[in-house]
Each structure stands twice: as C-alpha cells, then as structure tokens.
Design a protein around this motif. Sequence first.
Motif, PDB file in Angstrom:
ATOM      1  N   ALA A 178       2.391  17.430 105.531  1.00  0.00           N
ATOM      2  CA  ALA A 178       3.170  18.667 105.662  1.00  0.00           C
ATOM      3  C   ALA A 178       2.685  19.469 106.864  1.00  0.00           C
ATOM      4  O   ALA A 178       3.490  19.979 107.651  1.00  0.00           O
ATOM      5  CB  ALA A 178       3.051  19.489 104.386  1.00  0.00           C
ATOM      6  N   ILE A 179       1.328  19.544 107.016  1.00  0.00           N
ATOM      7  CA  ILE A 179       0.783  20.294 108.153  1.00  0.00           C
ATOM      8  C   ILE A 179       1.186  19.605 109.466  1.00  0.00           C
ATOM      9  O   ILE A 179       1.543  20.271 110.448  1.00  0.00           O
ATOM     10  CB  ILE A 179      -0.759  20.415 108.030  1.00  0.00           C
ATOM     11  CG1 ILE A 179      -1.094  21.352 106.866  1.00  0.00           C
ATOM     12  CG2 ILE A 179      -1.379  20.933 109.321  1.00  0.00           C
ATOM     13  CD1 ILE A 179      -2.555  21.373 106.490  1.00  0.00           C
ATOM     14  N   SER A 180       1.150  18.258 109.468  1.00  0.00           N
ATOM     15  CA  SER A 180       1.534  17.519 110.683  1.00  0.00           C
ATOM     16  C   SER A 180       2.962  17.848 111.080  1.00  0.00           C
ATOM     17  O   SER A 180       3.254  18.120 112.242  1.00  0.00           O
ATOM     18  CB  SER A 180       1.443  16.008 110.448  1.00  0.00           C
ATOM     19  OG  SER A 180       0.136  15.663 110.164  1.00  0.00           O
ATOM     20  N   VAL A 181       3.858  17.812 110.076  1.00  0.00           N
ATOM     21  CA  VAL A 181       5.266  18.075 110.381  1.00  0.00           C
ATOM     22  C   VAL A 181       5.450  19.514 110.853  1.00  0.00           C
ATOM     23  O   VAL A 181       6.150  19.784 111.824  1.00  0.00           O
ATOM     24  CB  VAL A 181       6.146  17.800 109.141  1.00  0.00           C
ATOM     25  CG1 VAL A 181       7.575  18.215 109.404  1.00  0.00           C
ATOM     26  CG2 VAL A 181       6.110  16.336 108.816  1.00  0.00           C
ATOM     27  N   TRP A 182       4.758  20.415 110.134  1.00  0.00           N
ATOM     28  CA  TRP A 182       4.908  21.835 110.484  1.00  0.00           C
ATOM     29  C   TRP A 182       4.440  22.074 111.923  1.00  0.00           C
ATOM     30  O   TRP A 182       5.118  22.717 112.712  1.00  0.00           O
ATOM     31  CB  TRP A 182       4.102  22.685 109.496  1.00  0.00           C
ATOM     32  CG  TRP A 182       4.317  24.163 109.706  1.00  0.00           C
ATOM     33  CD1 TRP A 182       3.603  25.003 110.499  1.00  0.00           C
ATOM     34  CD2 TRP A 182       5.366  24.956 109.138  1.00  0.00           C
ATOM     35  NE1 TRP A 182       4.127  26.251 110.454  1.00  0.00           N
ATOM     36  CE2 TRP A 182       5.208  26.270 109.626  1.00  0.00           C
ATOM     37  CE3 TRP A 182       6.419  24.680 108.271  1.00  0.00           C
ATOM     38  CZ2 TRP A 182       6.054  27.311 109.273  1.00  0.00           C
ATOM     39  CZ3 TRP A 182       7.266  25.734 107.913  1.00  0.00           C
ATOM     40  CH2 TRP A 182       7.079  27.026 108.408  1.00  0.00           C
ATOM     41  N   SER A 183       3.259  21.526 112.261  1.00  0.00           N
ATOM     42  CA  SER A 183       2.742  21.782 113.604  1.00  0.00           C
ATOM     43  C   SER A 183       3.571  21.045 114.654  1.00  0.00           C
ATOM     44  O   SER A 183       3.775  21.551 115.750  1.00  0.00           O
ATOM     45  CB  SER A 183       1.254  21.421 113.714  1.00  0.00           C
ATOM     46  OG  SER A 183       1.100  20.080 113.380  1.00  0.00           O
ATOM     47  N   ALA A 184       4.068  19.853 114.268  1.00  0.00           N
ATOM     48  CA  ALA A 184       4.909  19.120 115.222  1.00  0.00           C
ATOM     49  C   ALA A 184       6.206  19.875 115.481  1.00  0.00           C
ATOM     50  O   ALA A 184       6.659  19.993 116.629  1.00  0.00           O
ATOM     51  CB  ALA A 184       5.219  17.728 114.681  1.00  0.00           C
ATOM     52  N   LEU A 212      14.517  16.375 109.682  1.00  0.00           N
ATOM     53  CA  LEU A 212      14.942  15.206 108.909  1.00  0.00           C
ATOM     54  C   LEU A 212      14.732  13.919 109.717  1.00  0.00           C
ATOM     55  O   LEU A 212      14.290  12.901 109.171  1.00  0.00           O
ATOM     56  CB  LEU A 212      16.421  15.357 108.539  1.00  0.00           C
ATOM     57  CG  LEU A 212      16.886  14.559 107.335  1.00  0.00           C
ATOM     58  CD1 LEU A 212      16.153  14.983 106.077  1.00  0.00           C
ATOM     59  CD2 LEU A 212      18.386  14.729 107.129  1.00  0.00           C
ATOM     60  N   CYS A 213      15.018  13.995 111.007  1.00  0.00           N
ATOM     61  CA  CYS A 213      14.823  12.817 111.867  1.00  0.00           C
ATOM     62  C   CYS A 213      13.342  12.433 111.908  1.00  0.00           C
ATOM     63  O   CYS A 213      12.994  11.250 111.870  1.00  0.00           O
ATOM     64  CB  CYS A 213      15.312  13.096 113.286  1.00  0.00           C
ATOM     65  SG  CYS A 213      17.098  13.107 113.390  1.00  0.00           S
ATOM     66  N   ILE A 214      12.474  13.449 111.986  1.00  0.00           N
ATOM     67  CA  ILE A 214      11.029  13.174 112.000  1.00  0.00           C
ATOM     68  C   ILE A 214      10.643  12.444 110.714  1.00  0.00           C
ATOM     69  O   ILE A 214       9.962  11.421 110.733  1.00  0.00           O
ATOM     70  CB  ILE A 214      10.212  14.484 112.144  1.00  0.00           C
ATOM     71  CG1 ILE A 214      10.391  15.071 113.547  1.00  0.00           C
ATOM     72  CG2 ILE A 214       8.734  14.242 111.865  1.00  0.00           C
ATOM     73  CD1 ILE A 214       9.734  16.425 113.735  1.00  0.00           C
ATOM     74  N   MET A 215      11.124  12.955 109.575  1.00  0.00           N
ATOM     75  CA  MET A 215      10.714  12.381 108.295  1.00  0.00           C
ATOM     76  C   MET A 215      11.297  10.985 108.099  1.00  0.00           C
ATOM     77  O   MET A 215      10.618  10.108 107.568  1.00  0.00           O
ATOM     78  CB  MET A 215      11.146  13.303 107.157  1.00  0.00           C
ATOM     79  CG  MET A 215      10.364  14.582 107.117  1.00  0.00           C
ATOM     80  SD  MET A 215       8.572  14.300 107.141  1.00  0.00           S
ATOM     81  CE  MET A 215       8.042  15.244 105.755  1.00  0.00           C
ATOM     82  N   LEU A 216      12.548  10.764 108.521  1.00  0.00           N
ATOM     83  CA  LEU A 216      13.127   9.435 108.357  1.00  0.00           C
ATOM     84  C   LEU A 216      12.413   8.432 109.261  1.00  0.00           C
ATOM     85  O   LEU A 216      12.145   7.291 108.863  1.00  0.00           O
ATOM     86  CB  LEU A 216      14.630   9.470 108.653  1.00  0.00           C
ATOM     87  CG  LEU A 216      15.463  10.236 107.610  1.00  0.00           C
ATOM     88  CD1 LEU A 216      16.939  10.275 108.008  1.00  0.00           C
ATOM     89  CD2 LEU A 216      15.328   9.627 106.224  1.00  0.00           C
ATOM     90  N   ILE A 239       8.524  10.964 117.595  1.00  0.00           N
ATOM     91  CA  ILE A 239       7.704   9.799 117.237  1.00  0.00           C
ATOM     92  C   ILE A 239       6.270  10.205 116.927  1.00  0.00           C
ATOM     93  O   ILE A 239       5.683   9.727 115.949  1.00  0.00           O
ATOM     94  CB  ILE A 239       7.774   8.737 118.350  1.00  0.00           C
ATOM     95  CG1 ILE A 239       9.196   8.150 118.381  1.00  0.00           C
ATOM     96  CG2 ILE A 239       6.770   7.617 118.119  1.00  0.00           C
ATOM     97  CD1 ILE A 239       9.497   7.322 119.597  1.00  0.00           C
ATOM     98  N   VAL A 240       5.725  11.124 117.729  1.00  0.00           N
ATOM     99  CA  VAL A 240       4.317  11.503 117.517  1.00  0.00           C
ATOM    100  C   VAL A 240       4.114  12.098 116.112  1.00  0.00           C
ATOM    101  O   VAL A 240       3.265  11.621 115.353  1.00  0.00           O
ATOM    102  CB  VAL A 240       3.824  12.447 118.645  1.00  0.00           C
ATOM    103  CG1 VAL A 240       2.475  13.033 118.319  1.00  0.00           C
ATOM    104  CG2 VAL A 240       3.792  11.691 119.964  1.00  0.00           C
ATOM    105  N   PRO A 241       4.901  13.116 115.716  1.00  0.00           N
ATOM    106  CA  PRO A 241       4.699  13.610 114.338  1.00  0.00           C
ATOM    107  C   PRO A 241       5.079  12.575 113.286  1.00  0.00           C
ATOM    108  O   PRO A 241       4.479  12.538 112.209  1.00  0.00           O
ATOM    109  CB  PRO A 241       5.626  14.828 114.249  1.00  0.00           C
ATOM    110  CG  PRO A 241       6.596  14.678 115.349  1.00  0.00           C
ATOM    111  CD  PRO A 241       5.904  13.926 116.433  1.00  0.00           C
ATOM    112  N   ALA A 242       6.073  11.728 113.618  1.00  0.00           N
ATOM    113  CA  ALA A 242       6.461  10.695 112.634  1.00  0.00           C
ATOM    114  C   ALA A 242       5.299   9.742 112.391  1.00  0.00           C
ATOM    115  O   ALA A 242       5.039   9.345 111.251  1.00  0.00           O
ATOM    116  CB  ALA A 242       7.692   9.939 113.121  1.00  0.00           C
ATOM    117  N   VAL A 243       4.577   9.393 113.469  1.00  0.00           N
ATOM    118  CA  VAL A 243       3.408   8.509 113.320  1.00  0.00           C
ATOM    119  C   VAL A 243       2.329   9.228 112.493  1.00  0.00           C
ATOM    120  O   VAL A 243       1.690   8.620 111.625  1.00  0.00           O
ATOM    121  CB  VAL A 243       2.869   8.084 114.706  1.00  0.00           C
ATOM    122  CG1 VAL A 243       1.512   7.420 114.575  1.00  0.00           C
ATOM    123  CG2 VAL A 243       3.856   7.146 115.389  1.00  0.00           C
ATOM    124  N   ALA A 244       2.162  10.521 112.758  1.00  0.00           N
ATOM    125  CA  ALA A 244       1.156  11.287 112.004  1.00  0.00           C
ATOM    126  C   ALA A 244       1.504  11.300 110.511  1.00  0.00           C
ATOM    127  O   ALA A 244       0.635  11.100 109.658  1.00  0.00           O
ATOM    128  CB  ALA A 244       1.076  12.711 112.544  1.00  0.00           C
TER     129      ALA A 244
END
Lengths: 389, 240
Positions: free
Chosen positions: A278-284, A318-322, A19-24
Amino acid sequence: MIGLRLSLQFVRRRPLALIVPAVAVAGCLIPIMIIWSLKAGYVEPLITELQSNPRNLEVRLRGDRTLTAADIAAMISLPGIGYIAPTTRGLALRVFVGRPGELSQSDASLLPSSAGDPLLQALEPPAGDTVIVTRDVVRDLGLKIGDMLEVRAIRYDAGDILRIPLRVTGELAPATLAGRRLLVQQSIILDIEDFVDGYAVPAHNVGGRPPSERPRTFANARIYADKLESVTPLVRALEDLGNVPESDEAAIASALALQSGTAMLALIFALTLSIGAAISVWSALGQALIPQKRVVALFRLMGGTRFDVVAFVALIDLCIMLSALLIASAGYTVARLLIESRFHIEVHLPLQQAIATAVAVVAAALIIGMAFAYSFMAIDMKEALSNET
Amino acid sequence: MAELRIQNAVKVLMEPHRQFRLEIRELKLSPGDRIAILGPTGSGKTTAMDLLALAGLPTSADLFELRDERGGVLDLRNIRSDSALAKLRARHFGYVLQSNPLFSFMTIRENCGLSQMVSGRVDRPFVDQLLGALDLADASESRVSTLSVGQRQKLAVGRALAHRPQFVLCDEPTAALDSGSADALIAMLVRLAGAAGSCVVIITHDQALPRKHGFDIYRMHPITTTMRGSRLLPEKMRSS
C-alpha cells in the motif's frame, strides 16, 4: 471520459511510472503467495492427512494387564473416548493365516473390531464369518475380496490346531493399518484365547476344560480418541487410571503447532507486506501524480470536473495494481517451479485463494486510488492562479 | 459574442490571519476588449481574477451576469453547482497563467488541444494553425519538457485560444520573460485573440506593456475599512 483519456495517455507515455511501483507491489505479493501456497500445498494436506487418518487417534496401552469389565467401563466413561474394543493378551492374538486346503501360511495378528471402529471407515464391520485384512495379507496370500481364508491357532501342549474359515469382505490400506493384520469379531479372538489356554470351544467343536471355569477378563484394549485434540487429555486420563498409554501426541502437537505457526506466519507476512504494498502504491502515485497537481488545478479551472480528476487518478492506480498482479503471477510461477524442483515440496495456490488474492489486490487498489483521488479532487482550482490576493 | 457584466460586486475573504475585501464598482468585458488590471502585490488582483474566471463567486453583487451569443442572460450569482460553473468556464474562458503548468506526459499538440478536449469543441486543424502561428509547429509532437520558458508561455496562449473562448484571462503571463519576449508574447496574444474576437484581460505589474498594446487600464485602489481591501477602478484614460 476526459479523465480516462488523460490516464490512458499517461499510461502509454509513462510506462516506467507504472512498472516501477508495479514491481514493488509484486515484490510484496510474491512472498505472500508463496507462503500461502506452502500453507495450502504442503502444511494443510499434512494436517488433513493427520486429521483424517484414524490411526492418529489411537492410544495404545503398553503391555498386557488384567482389565475387568469395571475397568473397561471406567475407560468407556472417559471424556474424549471415540472407540474402545477390549482384547485378549498378546499371545492369543498371534495366529497363522492361509488359504483353506493349502499348507502355505503366514503369521498375522488379530484385532477385535465392531461397528464404530474408526479403522473401518466406509467398510462394514466384520461378522462371525467374515474378516477385513490389511494389504500385506492380501499380497502374501494372493487374496481378493470375497475369497476365503483360514485362521489357524495352535494349542501347543497338545499340538491341536483350530481352523476358522472366514470370508474376506474388506481390505485396509497401509496408511490406515500396516503389517499383516486381520480385523475380526471379538468373539473369534475370545474363542482362540480359550482354545490356546486349553478350554473347550463349543462353537468349533473343540474339547477342553469347561469355559465356565474361566474368569472372563481382558488383557488390553484398542482405544481411539474421538478427535485429534482429545488424544492428549485421553492419554492423561488413562494414566490416571493406572495404565501406561502411548500415542502419537508429540507428532500431532508438532503438526498442529506447524499449522497454527504457518497460519500466523502467513497472516503476519500478509499484513506487513500488504502495508508495504500500500505504501509503495501510495508513494508511486505521489511521485507520478503530485508533479501534475498544479496542472490538475488548471485543468479544473479550464472546466475539468471532479469526476474527470477521480477517473484520471483511479485508472492509473488500477493499471499499477493490474500490472503488479501480472508481474506477481509470473514471479510466483518461477518461484514455485524453483521450490518444487530444488526442495521437492509441493507448492500449490488453490484457485479460490488465487481469486481471493486478486480480489484483495483490486480492492486495495480501489481504496488507495479513491483515497488518492479524493486528495486530488480537493485540489483548489485557484492553486493554478498565482498566490497573491 | 458573449459579454460579462459586473456591478457593485464585493468579495470578502475571511481566512485566519488573512481578511480582505475586494470591490468592483463596474466592469464590462465585451468582445474585442482589452483590459489590463494593475496593482501592487497583495492588492487583490488574483482575487479579481478568481471572480472573472468564475473560480469563485462574489460575496455580494448588484449584477454579475453573462450574456451569451444568442442574447440570453445568465445571472451568475444564482449558480451554486460546481459542474455548471465548470461548463461555463470550459465554454467561454481561456487561461494564460504566470507559470503555466502543462501535462508533462502529453505532447505539445495535445497540451494545446486540451481546452478543446475539455470544452468538447475538438478542431485539430485549428490547433495546428495556432501552433504554426506560435512558431511551435515543428515541435508539435515533442514532449513539453523540451520547451523553453518562452515557448511554454506561447503554448499556454495556444491552449487558451484553441477552443475559441470569448474571454482570455491572463494572470501575469509575462512575469518570467525578458522585455523583448514579453512584448512579442502580448503582441501575439492580442493578434490571435483579436482575430477570434475574444476579450483579453491581463493582470500585470508592468504598466508600459498594456499601454503599448492598447489595453484599457484598471487599477486596484486601497480602501480603508476594518479589514484590508482594494477597489478596482478604471483609469479613465484610454492608452494609445
């Protein structure tokens, strides 16, 4: 399938890690969607209206002057000319209109029109016995298509009235042409000018000075550029011919600048925020998965395949992005309602662009997920063992 | 039960600033065997473990084969496929390491059953039986973060044995434990592996512990070549 089972367990047990990276990511997506919506819902309709309304193509010549056939020919040869219709001086264009046999009448202006007139759009050009009128005329006289009206011109020195009956074949919307205006064949306007100036008008059995004595010149012209971008060059060219032209070029230039400005702004925002996402997802992903690196090495040692590792990482990504897409959709809806209610600006993300956004997000997710999965795939299973030789 | 045989195997590590040669003259891992590999730090114990664990293949070897339960012989020298080696590891080997990494998002029971999941031999009652034997049954649904170091090692033993492997390879499994806990862990490992007929191989610095639990001792002996190296030789003396 082990990798998928592991990732599902991860997703179920560590929802915060998603959820945290998804919000980011959603925080990056929402501004992109809003700017895109403002562009699509507000600026582009403005530009479309600007481009589709022929009124914006008009170049007006200030005041009346004497335009010979040669002058008109010079104008016709200018680059960017879309339509030109020479007219008489302003006095001859002002007439009265009423229903035949009725006394009530309104004042109105005549405009010469013919095939190619951009104001006509889908309408047939007026013939010698027909007229196209603006909505104000329709309203004032209670007309409908097919009705007859009468154009009345007055020869003031003699008190004569010329009555020309015409059948209404079309109506122009106020956005295209405002005020009480009538589009008629040029010959009608020339007859009225001849009548007003005391010349005979044989077509209407009106006596006067012989028309052959009259030198045929024009006092003005209806001029339209072929496209919006031609308006400014055409104005300059007409100035060079000694005219005093005016147009809506400043408004057009502002609107075109607004269009390119919002496109540029949307592009810059999209690029910047995409990098941020992209950076958010990568770091998450790093925060969630790097602590699992050693156990992934052990997992590989235990017989887990590279495919399992890739599936594990890719599904989490994929779950983060969805989740981010869902949160962004909700956030966007709220933001849109706020903007529409507070600023009364229509914000609209067309379905195609919404789908494109979703596809871009999923594609980005796959690229990031694959890059991360690749780094995980490269984990040496020997890392699970102690480091000594 | 399966058997792993190695003869005249050499593993040369040629990395920048780090060249090393490991020689194993003869080593046979049979069902029920208990083997301890002793040697100082940097002597190549973990390189030996890499070979035994099929995490790496020897540079050369006269014999490096796995005889399975049905008598089939698999020449491991010819296997180049990563997935084929992974299948063999999943089926025949269990691992207990010095700092046993665990999946922090899984429960104790799920971590214990991970080797079953990977090998495809799911047997939940056996996992529960192991957790009971390891004194972890009460906490089986808890997260691994609640475990002490000793409990984590116990869980690692359970995970290594859950899919009933033929070989249990332990890389300094007691390094983080006090002597009492270390002794109890090895006793438990030997008992559970013995009951399953598994061969246990331990790499350790501790000489007393393997002797006490009846391990055959192998030592890393330095060899003199142009590069650093060790030779793995049996002590030729069975401990009590």
